[in-house]
Design an enzyme around this catalytic site. Structure first.
Site, PDB file in Angstrom:
ATOM      1  N   VAL A   1       0.823  -1.226   0.000  1.00 32.93           N
ATOM      2  CA  VAL A   1       0.000   0.000   0.000  1.00 32.93           C
ATOM      3  C   VAL A   1       0.851   1.268   0.000  1.00 32.93           C
ATOM      4  O   VAL A   1       0.316   2.373  -0.072  1.00 32.93           O
ATOM      5  CB  VAL A   1      -0.981   0.041   1.197  1.00 32.93           C
ATOM      6  CG1 VAL A   1      -1.959  -1.112   1.121  1.00 32.93           C
ATOM      7  CG2 VAL A   1      -0.238   0.054   2.519  1.00 32.93           C
ATOM      8  N   GLY A   2       2.178   1.108   0.120  1.00 35.70           N
ATOM      9  CA  GLY A   2       3.043   2.281   0.093  1.00 35.70           C
ATOM     10  C   GLY A   2       3.692   2.631   1.428  1.00 35.70           C
ATOM     11  O   GLY A   2       4.186   3.737   1.611  1.00 35.70           O
TER      12      GLY A   2
ATOM     13  N   LYS B   1      13.416  -1.885  10.257  1.00 36.69           N
ATOM     14  CA  LYS B   1      12.500  -2.849   9.633  1.00 36.69           C
ATOM     15  C   LYS B   1      12.727  -4.146  10.391  1.00 36.69           C
ATOM     16  O   LYS B   1      13.700  -4.882  10.127  1.00 36.69           O
ATOM     17  CB  LYS B   1      12.845  -2.994   8.138  1.00 36.69           C
ATOM     18  CG  LYS B   1      11.994  -3.987   7.371  1.00 36.69           C
ATOM     19  CD  LYS B   1      10.753  -3.383   6.765  1.00 36.69           C
ATOM     20  CE  LYS B   1       9.945  -4.451   6.025  1.00 36.69           C
ATOM     21  NZ  LYS B   1       8.672  -3.933   5.485  1.00 36.69           N
TER      22      LYS B   1
ATOM     23  N   ALA C   1       5.526  -5.152   8.465  1.00 33.18           N
ATOM     24  CA  ALA C   1       5.502  -6.043   7.294  1.00 33.18           C
ATOM     25  C   ALA C   1       4.036  -6.336   7.030  1.00 33.18           C
ATOM     26  O   ALA C   1       3.343  -6.865   7.899  1.00 33.18           O
ATOM     27  CB  ALA C   1       6.262  -7.327   7.589  1.00 33.18           C
TER      28      ALA C   1
HETATM   29  N1  LIG Z   1       3.584   6.784  -3.965  1.00 33.74           N
HETATM   30  C1  LIG Z   1       4.153   5.773  -4.658  1.00 33.74           C
HETATM   31  N2  LIG Z   1       4.897   6.042  -5.738  1.00 33.74           N
HETATM   32  C2  LIG Z   1       5.469   5.062  -6.447  1.00 33.74           C
HETATM   33  N3  LIG Z   1       5.358   3.785  -6.193  1.00 33.74           N
HETATM   34  C3  LIG Z   1       4.649   3.446  -5.148  1.00 33.74           C
HETATM   35  C4  LIG Z   1       4.012   4.420  -4.306  1.00 33.74           C
HETATM   36  N4  LIG Z   1       3.377   3.758  -3.318  1.00 33.74           N
HETATM   37  C5  LIG Z   1       3.634   2.454  -3.561  1.00 33.74           C
HETATM   38  N5  LIG Z   1       4.380   2.267  -4.648  1.00 33.74           N
HETATM   39  C6  LIG Z   1       4.823   0.994  -5.243  1.00 33.74           C
HETATM   40  O1  LIG Z   1       3.881   0.023  -4.880  1.00 33.74           O
HETATM   41  C7  LIG Z   1       4.542  -1.146  -4.442  1.00 33.74           C
HETATM   42  C8  LIG Z   1       4.199  -1.408  -3.011  1.00 33.74           C
HETATM   43  O2  LIG Z   1       4.627  -0.321  -2.235  1.00 33.74           O
HETATM   44  P1  LIG Z   1       5.505  -0.561  -0.944  1.00 33.74           P
HETATM   45  O3  LIG Z   1       6.642  -1.478  -1.235  1.00 33.74           O
HETATM   46  O4  LIG Z   1       5.827   0.779  -0.386  1.00 33.74           O
HETATM   47  O5  LIG Z   1       4.431  -1.328  -0.073  1.00 33.74           O
HETATM   48  P2  LIG Z   1       4.519  -1.697   1.417  1.00 33.74           P
HETATM   49  O6  LIG Z   1       3.228  -1.262   1.998  1.00 33.74           O
HETATM   50  O7  LIG Z   1       5.751  -1.112   1.976  1.00 33.74           O
HETATM   51  O8  LIG Z   1       4.568  -3.280   1.401  1.00 33.74           O
HETATM   52  P3  LIG Z   1       5.387  -4.315   2.327  1.00 33.74           P
HETATM   53  O9  LIG Z   1       4.364  -4.944   3.183  1.00 33.74           O
HETATM   54  O10 LIG Z   1       5.968  -5.247   1.334  1.00 33.74           O
HETATM   55  O11 LIG Z   1       6.438  -3.584   3.081  1.00 33.74           O
HETATM   56  C9  LIG Z   1       6.031  -0.938  -4.629  1.00 33.74           C
HETATM   57  O12 LIG Z   1       6.406  -1.532  -5.835  1.00 33.74           O
HETATM   58  C10 LIG Z   1       6.177   0.556  -4.669  1.00 33.74           C
HETATM   59  O13 LIG Z   1       7.269   0.921  -5.493  1.00 33.74           O
HETATM   60  C1  LIG Z   2       5.951 -10.152   1.086  1.00 36.43           C
HETATM   61  C2  LIG Z   2       5.281  -8.833   1.361  1.00 36.43           C
HETATM   62  N1  LIG Z   2       5.817  -7.839   0.449  1.00 36.43           N
HETATM   63  C3  LIG Z   2       5.447  -8.371   2.803  1.00 36.43           C
HETATM   64  N2  LIG Z   2       6.866  -8.222   3.110  1.00 36.43           N
HETATM   65  C4  LIG Z   2       4.800  -9.291   3.798  1.00 36.43           C
HETATM   66  C5  LIG Z   2       3.315  -9.286   3.704  1.00 36.43           C
HETATM   67  C6  LIG Z   2       2.637 -10.249   4.650  1.00 36.43           C
HETATM   68  C7  LIG Z   2       1.149 -10.243   4.513  1.00 36.43           C
HETATM   69  C8  LIG Z   2       0.480 -11.343   5.251  1.00 36.43           C
HETATM   70  C9  LIG Z   2      -1.028 -11.286   5.159  1.00 36.43           C
HETATM   71  O1  LIG Z   2      -1.645 -10.295   5.570  1.00 36.43           O
HETATM   72  O2  LIG Z   2      -1.636 -12.226   4.648  1.00 36.43           O
HETATM   73 MG   LIG Z   3       7.465  -1.935   2.501  1.00 41.35          MG
END
Ligand SMILES: Nc1ncnc2c1ncn2[C@@H]1O[C@H](COP(=O)(O)OP(=O)(O)OP(=O)(O)O)[C@@H](O)[C@H]1O
Ligand SMILES: C[C@H](N)[C@H](N)CCCCCC(=O)O
Ligand SMILES: [Mg+2]
Length: 242
Positions: free
Chosen positions: A13-14, A37, A111
């Site tokens: 979700v970002g 992290k 995570a």
């Molecule tokens: N504002 C943004 N601009 C560009 N890309 C984005 C943006 N928000 C999210 N993304 C893209 O969407 C994908 C998911 O975002 P991100 O990795 O930040 O998710 P996360 O919530 O940190 O997930 P995780 O649980 O894996 O840590 C990534 O590929 C990231 O590059």
């Molecule tokens: C692999 C992914 N990008 C994250 N690091 C971990 C997300 C766990 C989600 C588990 C769940 O809610 O089912």
């Molecule tokens: Mg992330």
């Protein structure tokens, strides 16, 4: 010294981009900032993880990864599958507390969503926030489906007595559809406060200098930015009321 926990309504979700934006603004105002992290999953030993992404975007180098598991699973499941020991979340809380003594700000990225398990005991990021007495930033999607996910996350925080630092839209599209525009108002109703920010889609791909500008425009003054929720809502609310 303060600690901010960054969670999301789901994985992808970002959160990483929001964490980077918070770090970039803190660093730009001269604050010392560390990012933790506790568990990185879905990334191999030689691949860049979320912290490397945050380092690249925000220019911060005080980065702490607790454990890494290659499978794209919850930390608890990824540890189980790999046979590696799971993350000790109480130890992660200890590390964050120690770091906080010598820094102006410590950011912690979870995570996945708030109640994802880190170990077989069922410890979650919400527990970490509670132990540390830290407030939580909730990263939410912009589009259809986010209202239920955000309501569930906020209810889980409130149920545990964890303070909400604000709801930030992780990726606000250049051409928002009707649901996305309506959600601005409805996310504020759920949180009972103005949005704390909205980062533009594509921000995660910007070079650091441009990312800082996007972070400033996309996060509220509470986080050192200039985002004004009322102006943002007014800009996008055309067609959302009769
Ligand atoms: N504002 C943004 N601009 C560009 N890309 C984005 C943006 N928000 C999210 N993304 C893209 O969407 C994908 C998911 O975002 P991100 O990795 O930040 O998710 P996360 O919530 O940190 O997930 P995780 O649980 O894996 O840590 C990534 O590929 C990231 O590059
Ligand atoms: C692999 C992914 N990008 C994250 N690091 C971990 C997300 C766990 C989600 C588990 C769940 O809610 O089912
Ligand atoms: Mg992330």
């Amino acid at each position: 010294m303060s600690v901010l926990i960054v969670t999301g309504t789901d994985t992808g979700v970002g959160k990483t981009v929001v964490t980077a934006a918070l770090a970039a603004l803190a660093a730009a105002r001269g604050a010392s900032v560390a990012v933790v992290k506790p568990a990185q999953t879905g990334v191999g030993p030689d691949e860049p993880g979320d912290l490397q992404e945050i380092g690249r975007l925000a220019g911060v180098t005080d980065l702490h990864e607790g454990a890494r598991f290659p499978d794209p699973l919850s930390p608890a499941a990824a540890a189980r599958v790999s046979g590696l020991p799971p993350v000790q979340l109480p130890a992660a809380a200890g590390l964050v507390g120690e770091l906080a003594h010598g820094r102006d700000l410590v950011l912690v990225e979870g995570a996945g969503g708030l109640l994802v398990r880190f170990d077989e005991e069922g410890n979650t990021l919400a527990d970490l926030a509670r132990w540390l007495g830290a407030a939580v930033v909730v990263t939410a999607r912009a589009g259809l489906g986010t209202l239920n996910h955000t309501a569930l996350t906020l209810e889980a925080l409130a149920h545990r007595g964890v303070q909400l630092a604000g709801v930030v839209v992780g990726s606000w599209p250049a051409e928002p559809d009707l649901a996305e525009r309506c959600n601005l108002c409805d996310l504020e109703t759920l949180a009972a406060r103005p949005l704390a920010g909205a980062l533009p889609a594509g921000a995660g791909a910007l070079p650091a200098a441009e990312f800082l500008l996007a972070a400033r425009a996309g996060l509220s003054p509470a986080f050192g930015g200039t985002f004004d929720a009322a102006t943002f809502r007014e800009t996008h609310q055309k067609g959302t009321t009769p």
